[in-house]
Motif scaffolding. Structure first.
Motif, PDB file in Angstrom:
ATOM      1  N   GLY A 172      36.236  48.233  46.311  1.00 49.68           N
ATOM      2  CA  GLY A 172      37.392  47.577  45.708  1.00 49.68           C
ATOM      3  C   GLY A 172      37.069  47.014  44.341  1.00 49.68           C
ATOM      4  O   GLY A 172      37.876  47.108  43.403  1.00 49.68           O
ATOM      5  N   ILE A 173      35.880  46.433  44.202  1.00 52.81           N
ATOM      6  CA  ILE A 173      35.448  45.888  42.912  1.00 52.81           C
ATOM      7  C   ILE A 173      35.335  46.998  41.878  1.00 52.81           C
ATOM      8  O   ILE A 173      35.777  46.857  40.731  1.00 52.81           O
ATOM      9  N   VAL A 174      34.755  48.126  42.279  1.00 51.89           N
ATOM     10  CA  VAL A 174      34.591  49.256  41.357  1.00 51.89           C
ATOM     11  C   VAL A 174      35.952  49.773  40.902  1.00 51.89           C
ATOM     12  O   VAL A 174      36.173  50.021  39.712  1.00 51.89           O
ATOM     13  N   ILE A 175      36.871  49.934  41.840  1.00 53.57           N
ATOM     14  CA  ILE A 175      38.203  50.450  41.495  1.00 53.57           C
ATOM     15  C   ILE A 175      38.918  49.508  40.533  1.00 53.57           C
ATOM     16  O   ILE A 175      39.496  49.941  39.526  1.00 53.57           O
ATOM     17  N   ARG A 176      38.877  48.213  40.826  1.00 48.61           N
ATOM     18  CA  ARG A 176      39.562  47.251  39.950  1.00 48.61           C
ATOM     19  C   ARG A 176      38.918  47.202  38.570  1.00 48.61           C
ATOM     20  O   ARG A 176      39.613  47.093  37.551  1.00 48.61           O
ATOM     21  N   TYR A 177      37.594  47.275  38.532  1.00 47.87           N
ATOM     22  CA  TYR A 177      36.902  47.250  37.238  1.00 47.87           C
ATOM     23  C   TYR A 177      37.283  48.471  36.397  1.00 47.87           C
ATOM     24  O   TYR A 177      37.596  48.349  35.204  1.00 47.87           O
ATOM     25  N   LEU A 178      37.267  49.644  37.004  1.00 50.53           N
ATOM     26  CA  LEU A 178      37.602  50.854  36.258  1.00 50.53           C
ATOM     27  C   LEU A 178      39.059  50.840  35.804  1.00 50.53           C
ATOM     28  O   LEU A 178      39.379  51.289  34.694  1.00 50.53           O
TER      29      LEU A 178
END
Length: 419
Positions: A391-397
């Motif tokens: 989830g963190i990766v998706i939001r960051y990207l």
């Protein structure tokens, strides 16, 4: 031998004050800009990592510019790593773990034997795609072993590790070891540092807003949605890794062991790829390879992405000590033994970056030492669950992808154009 955490507690009591005197606490980051023009409110939006990730400055006009961490945010700490490495050596965590790796090798050999048996017994059947998926998983596990051999984690001899890494990477997985080693070494030296870490350089995905802002055409469309597109795009990453490796080996730049690698990859092609087309109908053979590469790409990407994406991005000119830059840019994945098996030890990313040659079974033991040392120095030690990290990766990207959007574009006009 005493448990590492107990030895470290004794060590800390005797040296805690000296460490604190040498260290500087991290300077807090303001969450509101000190001066904003009326009608142009600006704030710093921290990530879920408690402001560890590079913040994105947002306004009513959209994202302005991603900021990078520098020396002022991460002041150097003298001897922080020296103190830690001494404890790690004294507790024997850098000693080779040959029995563990022998067991892993046996398990993988049995897995390949089962896959080959299933391939032969199934014959001309679409159930072969299940075998292809299983091979994608097995090849990823072998890639983890190649990664560990390249880091000198398996044998005491450097040459033995290099030979094993070559045959596992090129001979079993079909990837170029020389390409991967060059790229991965630069990543370990400067994780998440702008201009030096190849893992945050633009490819199909943009990891920095300055790269996202340059996207044009179809890439701009993808970049605007890249967080949601990340995992679907990983289905192509398996083929991409093979192609990039071959391009590297066939380039004009000097490559050590070029012909040896090409020969081993050709042998692997003859042993693995050719039989698929010999024993299966053409369409089924292509589907078989497609599934195998897709599973391999998703598994590889899903194992490496949680480690650094969404963590602090370091400015090109920042001067940081080794301990700070490794801990502050890495993220651990919780889960214990199952996560270690699933991710090949990459779940202990902080410990792996601090001690790249530490064998996989010792990383979990080192975690207690490193975490306590980080707390002593007031350095954030970040760990989260696997799915939370996704989830963190998706939001960051997605947040980085905002830079690909035109802040002056009228929503009604763009909606009408799409209609």
């Amino acid at each position: 031998m005493q448990a590492p955490s107990r030895e470290y507690a004794d060590f800390r009591r005797s040296r805690d004050e000296r460490i604190r005197l040498r260290a500087y606490g991290p300077r807090s980051v303001a969450t509101k800009s000190s001066a904003s023009a009326p009608g142009f409110e600006t704030s710093v939006t921290p990530t879920e990592e408690h402001a560890l990730a590079a913040p994105v400055i947002e306004s009513r006009m959209g994202p302005i510019r991603q900021t990078y961490k520098g020396t002022t945010e991460f002041p150097p700490m003298a001897k922080a790593y020296t103190e830690l490495s001494q404890v790690v050596r004294e507790t024997g965590l850098l000693v080779r773990a040959r029995r563990f790796y022998a067991m892993v090798g046996v398990v993988l050999a049995l897995g390949f034997a089962g896959a080959i048996t299933g391939f032969v017994l199934l014959g001309d059947s679409w159930f072969q795609l299940l075998i292809a998926a299983a091979l994608g998983i097995l090849f990823t596990q072998v890639a983890f072993l190649a990664h560990e051999a390249a880091h000198k984690q398996i044998f005491a001899s450097g040459k033995a590790n290099d030979r094993l890494a070559l045959w596992l990477a090129a001979g079993v997985v079909g990837m170029s070891l020389s390409w991967w080693t060059s790229k991965h070494t630069r990543h370990h030296a400067n994780p998440n540092r702008v201009g030096k870490d190849p893992d945050i350089e633009i490819d199909t995905i943009s990891f920095l807003d300055v790269d996202a802002a340059k996207a044009r055409g179809i890439q701009r469309w993808i970049t605007q949605r890249q967080g949601w597109a990340f995992f679907p795009l990983l289905t192509l990453e398996g083929a991409n890794l093979h192609v990039i490796g071959l391009r590297h080996l066939l380039s004009r730049e000097p490559v050590k062991g070029r012909w040896a690698e090409l020969g081993i990859i050709a042998l692997r092609f003859a042993v693995f790829v050719a039989p698929v087309f010999v024993f299966l109908p053409l369409g089924m053979a292509f589907a078989f390879l497609g599934v195998q590469l897709a599973v391999f790409g998703v598994y590889m990407g899903a194992s490496f992405a949680p480690n650094h994406k969404g963590m602090a991005v370091i400015a090109p000119d920042a001067k940081l000590d080794f301990f700070s830059k490794q801990v502050r840019t890495s993220r651990n994945i919780t889960g214990g033994w199952w996560a270690t098996w699933l991710m090949g030890g990459l779940n202990y990313q902080i410990e792996h970056h601090l001690f790249p040659n530490m064998p996989r079974p010792h990383l979990g033991k080192a975690r207690a030492i490193v975490k306590e040392h980080s707390q002593t120095l007031n350095v954030p030690y970040v760990e989260t669950t696997l799915f939370e990290s996704y989830g963190i990766v998706i939001r960051y990207l997605n947040r980085v992808g905002l830079a690909a959007r035109d802040p002056f574009e009228c929503p009604m006009t763009s909606a009408a154009a799409r209609a």
